[in-house]
Design an enzyme around this catalytic site. Structure first.
Site, PDB file in Angstrom:
ATOM      1  N   ARG A  12      38.479  33.454  33.521  1.00 54.09           N
ATOM      2  CA  ARG A  12      39.241  33.392  34.775  1.00 54.09           C
ATOM      3  C   ARG A  12      38.233  33.407  35.915  1.00 54.09           C
ATOM      4  O   ARG A  12      37.487  34.381  36.066  1.00 54.09           O
ATOM      5  CB  ARG A  12      40.234  34.555  34.903  1.00 54.09           C
ATOM      6  N   ASP A  19      41.272  40.731  43.822  1.00 54.19           N
ATOM      7  CA  ASP A  19      40.541  40.224  42.668  1.00 54.19           C
ATOM      8  C   ASP A  19      39.095  39.916  43.006  1.00 54.19           C
ATOM      9  O   ASP A  19      38.256  39.846  42.112  1.00 54.19           O
ATOM     10  CB  ASP A  19      41.236  38.971  42.122  1.00 54.19           C
TER      11      ASP A  19
END
Length: 316
Positions: free
Chosen positions: A74, A219
């Site tokens: 990711r 994030d």
């Protein structure tokens, strides 16, 4: 309950795709299984991905190709690569050294979440004040996004434990409904009063008054304080700024990426059209309909009241 842990030579994690219908723990014994779990969001959330990355290096052993594939699973979440790098640095010392590093990262994440919860609750509801707070949040930032307790929802949990929480308004968080499926599940388990809100209603409700603060996770935090978080966070930040509502980002120090100068340098993951044109496997758009599906957006630092970490409060 821990979201992710090392048990008898393998990774055990809560499969978040199965919630809220059932709470199922899956056992991961290979790097490919872990990459699959990360990509389908069985495990997600920046702190949890950091722990997953470190534990994944233990499974990989000396397979550098597998480690590289895990690191790239990711692209937006900085903690995944950070966790991989921290553990991989000990490969020359052998598997036990790598495992010890991964378990240290796990334990430090638990301690960091406790610290963020306490620091955030102290900031939002100082001991010398009274009253209870209404909080708005997006996505899932609780124990499911970490190992225990969580980041932004960890602050909520601490407020609730101190008797300072009135209510949480949780945005549903399209397209995968992490707010509806996961955050409401966690709030229910902790006994906190909450209501579900459609994503588009968030800024409108902020404008109407009665919300004391917006709490989100991150994030990746760029060196200048710009933050990448679940898509919809930027709209909440704009709404909060217009309404004069404090907007807080809660994330561990490990989510700050000093190698990324600003938000425009953050790679934003696009997860493809299927998640948008279907809802939990049921098609809601005509066949042939395309979609744009950025998983994250970037909130500029000038819209952020403060970034709350396990070490400090940063005011961009």
């Amino acid at each position: 309950m821990r979201t992710i842990d090392w048990v008898d030579g393998a990774i055990e994690l809560v499969d978040q795709t199965r919630l809220p219908d059932e709470c199922v723990t899956v056992r991961i014994t290979t790097v490919d299984e872990l990459i699959g779990a990360i990509r389908r969001l069985a495990v997600r959330g920046a702190p949890a991905l950091g722990v997953a990355g470190a534990l994944g290096v233990v499974l990989a052993g000396g397979d550098h190709d597998a480690i590289a594939r895990l690191r790239a699973a990711r692209p937006t979440a900085v903690n995944l690569g950070w966790g991989v790098d921290q553990a991989a640095a000990w490969l020359a010392q052998g598997r036990e050294a790598v495992l010890a590093t991964a378990l240290r990262i796990r334990d430090e994440d638990i301690a960091a979440c406790v610290a963020m919860g306490e620091r955030g609750a102290d900031l939002l509801a100082p001991a010398e004040t009274t009253g209870r707070l209404r909080i708005m949040t997006i996505c899932n930032t609780g124990a499911l996004a970490a190992v225990e307790r969580g980041t932004a929802l960890g602050v909520v949990q601490t407020l609730h434990e101190r008797g300072r929480l009135a209510e949480v308004l949780a945005l549903e968080t399209r397209p995968l409904l992490q707010g509806a499926r996961l955050t409401c599940w966690e709030l229910g388990r902790m006994g906190a009063r909450h209501r579900l809100v459609t994503d588009g209603a968030g800024p409108y409700l902020l404008a109407g008054g009665g919300i004391d603060a917006v709490l989100i996770g991150a994030d990746r935090i760029a060196a200048n304080g710009d933050t990448a978080n679940k898509i919809g966070s930027y709209a909440l930040a704009l709404g909060a700024a217009r309404a004069g509502v404090p907007f807080f980002v809660v994330a561990p120090e490990t989510t700050i990426d000093f190698a990324t100068p600003s938000g425009e340098h953050i790679e934003i993951e696009d997860r493809g059209p299927e998640e948008v044109v279907t809802v939990r496997g049921v098609r809601v758009a005509p066949e042939g309909t395309g979609a744009v599906n950025p998983a994250f957006d970037v909130t500029p630092h000038d819209l952020i009241t403060a970034i709350i970490t396990d070490k400090r409060v940063i005011r961009p």
